[in-house]
Every structure is written in structure tokens, then in C-alpha cells.
Design a protein around this motif. Structure first.
Motif, PDB file in Angstrom:
ATOM      1  N   TRP A  96       0.439  -1.165  -0.156  1.00 55.60           N
ATOM      2  CA  TRP A  96       0.220   0.333   0.121  1.00 55.60           C
ATOM      3  C   TRP A  96       0.558   1.303  -0.348  1.00 55.60           C
ATOM      4  CZ3 TRP A  96       0.295  -3.209   4.263  1.00 55.60           C
ATOM      5  CH2 TRP A  96       0.797  -2.315   5.505  1.00 55.60           C
ATOM      6  N   VAL A  97       0.496   2.401  -0.332  1.00 51.62           N
ATOM      7  CA  VAL A  97       1.118   3.711  -0.523  1.00 51.62           C
ATOM      8  C   VAL A  97       0.680   4.222   0.668  1.00 51.62           C
ATOM      9  CG1 VAL A  97       1.096   5.982  -1.944  1.00 51.62           C
ATOM     10  CG2 VAL A  97       0.774   3.900  -3.097  1.00 51.62           C
ATOM     11  N   GLU A  98       2.208   4.062   1.098  1.00 50.67           N
ATOM     12  CA  GLU A  98       2.389   5.149   2.239  1.00 50.67           C
ATOM     13  C   GLU A  98       3.327   5.669   2.363  1.00 50.67           C
ATOM     14  OE1 GLU A  98       1.962   5.622   7.102  1.00 50.67           O
ATOM     15  OE2 GLU A  98       0.980   3.205   5.965  1.00 50.67           O
ATOM     16  N   PRO A  99       4.018   6.920   1.355  1.00 54.41           N
ATOM     17  CA  PRO A  99       5.027   7.454   1.980  1.00 54.41           C
ATOM     18  C   PRO A  99       6.302   7.702   2.581  1.00 54.41           C
ATOM     19  CG  PRO A  99       3.076   8.392  -0.019  1.00 54.41           C
ATOM     20  CD  PRO A  99       2.996   7.781   0.836  1.00 54.41           C
ATOM     21  N   GLY A 100       5.283   7.677   3.793  1.00 54.24           N
ATOM     22  CA  GLY A 100       6.439   8.671   4.881  1.00 54.24           C
ATOM     23  C   GLY A 100       7.373   7.333   5.780  1.00 54.24           C
ATOM     24  N   ARG A 101       6.001   5.740   4.895  1.00 53.43           N
ATOM     25  CA  ARG A 101       6.652   4.967   6.068  1.00 53.43           C
ATOM     26  C   ARG A 101       7.432   4.122   4.967  1.00 53.43           C
ATOM     27  NH1 ARG A 101       3.192   1.451   8.091  1.00 53.43           N
ATOM     28  NH2 ARG A 101       4.548   0.295   9.070  1.00 53.43           N
ATOM     29  N   ALA A 102       7.597   4.263   3.297  1.00 51.99           N
ATOM     30  CA  ALA A 102       8.172   3.264   2.968  1.00 51.99           C
ATOM     31  C   ALA A 102       9.420   3.035   2.779  1.00 51.99           C
ATOM     32  CB  ALA A 102       7.987   3.804   0.770  1.00 51.99           C
ATOM     33  N   GLY A 103       9.871   1.789   2.581  1.00 55.17           N
ATOM     34  CA  GLY A 103      11.507   1.753   2.240  1.00 55.17           C
ATOM     35  C   GLY A 103      11.696   1.303   4.075  1.00 55.17           C
ATOM     36  N   TYR A 104      10.913   0.925   4.498  1.00 60.97           N
ATOM     37  CA  TYR A 104      11.256   0.440   6.131  1.00 60.97           C
ATOM     38  C   TYR A 104      10.441  -0.827   6.589  1.00 60.97           C
ATOM     39  CZ  TYR A 104      12.871   5.142   6.918  1.00 60.97           C
ATOM     40  OH  TYR A 104      13.356   6.692   6.710  1.00 60.97           O
ATOM     41  N   CYS A 105       9.956  -1.626   6.056  1.00 66.60           N
ATOM     42  CA  CYS A 105       9.505  -2.864   5.763  1.00 66.60           C
ATOM     43  C   CYS A 105      10.490  -3.935   5.948  1.00 66.60           C
ATOM     44  CB  CYS A 105       7.867  -2.907   5.031  1.00 66.60           C
ATOM     45  SG  CYS A 105       6.982  -1.725   4.946  1.00 66.60           S
ATOM     46  N   THR A 106      10.373  -5.156   5.903  1.00 67.56           N
ATOM     47  CA  THR A 106      10.587  -6.363   6.301  1.00 67.56           C
ATOM     48  C   THR A 106       9.832  -7.662   5.811  1.00 67.56           C
ATOM     49  OG1 THR A 106      12.806  -5.877   6.962  1.00 67.56           O
ATOM     50  CG2 THR A 106      12.598  -7.824   6.485  1.00 67.56           C
ATOM     51  N   MET A 107       9.884  -9.005   4.870  1.00 69.36           N
ATOM     52  CA  MET A 107       8.907  -9.476   5.112  1.00 69.36           C
ATOM     53  C   MET A 107       9.379 -10.331   4.784  1.00 69.36           C
ATOM     54  SD  MET A 107       6.123 -10.550   2.144  1.00 69.36           S
ATOM     55  CE  MET A 107       6.741  -9.188   0.659  1.00 69.36           C
ATOM     56  N   VAL A 108       9.490 -12.023   5.365  1.00 67.73           N
ATOM     57  CA  VAL A 108      10.811 -13.588   5.584  1.00 67.73           C
ATOM     58  C   VAL A 108       9.372 -14.426   4.491  1.00 67.73           C
ATOM     59  CG1 VAL A 108      11.630 -15.194   6.393  1.00 67.73           C
ATOM     60  CG2 VAL A 108      12.008 -13.373   7.036  1.00 67.73           C
TER      61      VAL A 108
END
Length: 105
Positions: free
Chosen positions: A43-55
Motif C-alpha cells: 500500500w501507498v504510504e510514502p512517509g513509511r515506504a522502505g522500512y518494511c521487511t518480509m520473510v
């Protein structure tokens, strides 16, 4: 997974999963249903983009990496970790997707 541009991210995740989203339940959100009761939302949330990790655990990591090669998704060779082999990927926004698989005997 939070992103800045849904269409760019959806194109990358479409290549990652080998198919387009299963649902777009609302503006700015795409979903891939990966099994009964679980999946991935982008989902679009520019302020938080790039800080996720999925395994994601892969039953055939080498086969999966061959699919990524064909899809044009760059990746490093698998690394041995304590209990599995891992291959980290990075989506267009810098979110990490880590593929895991069994250690080779």
C-alpha cells in the motif's frame, strides 16, 4: 509493505510472485493471496515506504531464484545462516524481502 508508487511496486511484486495482485480492495492497496489465511498487502504510504521487511519460506529456494532470474529480479546468491539458507531482495522502495530455504545437505 509500504511504498511510494503503487503501480511501480505492483509491477515488481507481480514479477516476484509470478502473477498480478489477487485484489485491489481500495485505492492505493494491492493484495496477493499466497495461501489460505495469509498473503501480502502493498500500500501507498510514502512517509513509511522502505522500512518494511518480509520473510518468505521457499520449499525450493534454488528453483525460486531461477524464476527470479527469468523475471529480471536481481539477487545475491543464497547465504547459509544458522538454520536455513537466505537470499535478501530489495523492492523499488528499499523494503526487504528475504527468501529462506532449507540448508543443503
Amino acid at each position: 509493505m509500504t511504498v511510494t508508487d503503487l503501480e511501480s511496486a505492483a509491477a515488481w511484486y507481480t514479477r516476484l510472485f509470478g502473477r498480478g495482485p489477487d485484489a485491489r480492495p481500495m485505492e492505493g492497496l494491492a493484495e496477493w493471496h499466497l495461501g489460505e489465511g495469509f498473503g501480502v498487502q502493498v500500500w501507498v504510504e510514502p512517509g513509511r515506504a522502505g522500512y518494511c521487511t518480509m520473510v518468505l519460506d521457499e520449499s525450493d529456494l534454488d528453483g525460486r531464484l531461477a524464476e527470479l532470474d527469468r523475471a529480471g529480479i536481481a539477487h545475491a546468491p543464497p547465504q547459509d545462516a544458522t538454520a536455513a539458507r537466505i537470499t535478501p531482495l530489495v523492492d523499488p522502495d528499499g523494503n526487504r524481502v528475504v527468501l529462506t530455504g532449507a540448508l543443503k545437505s
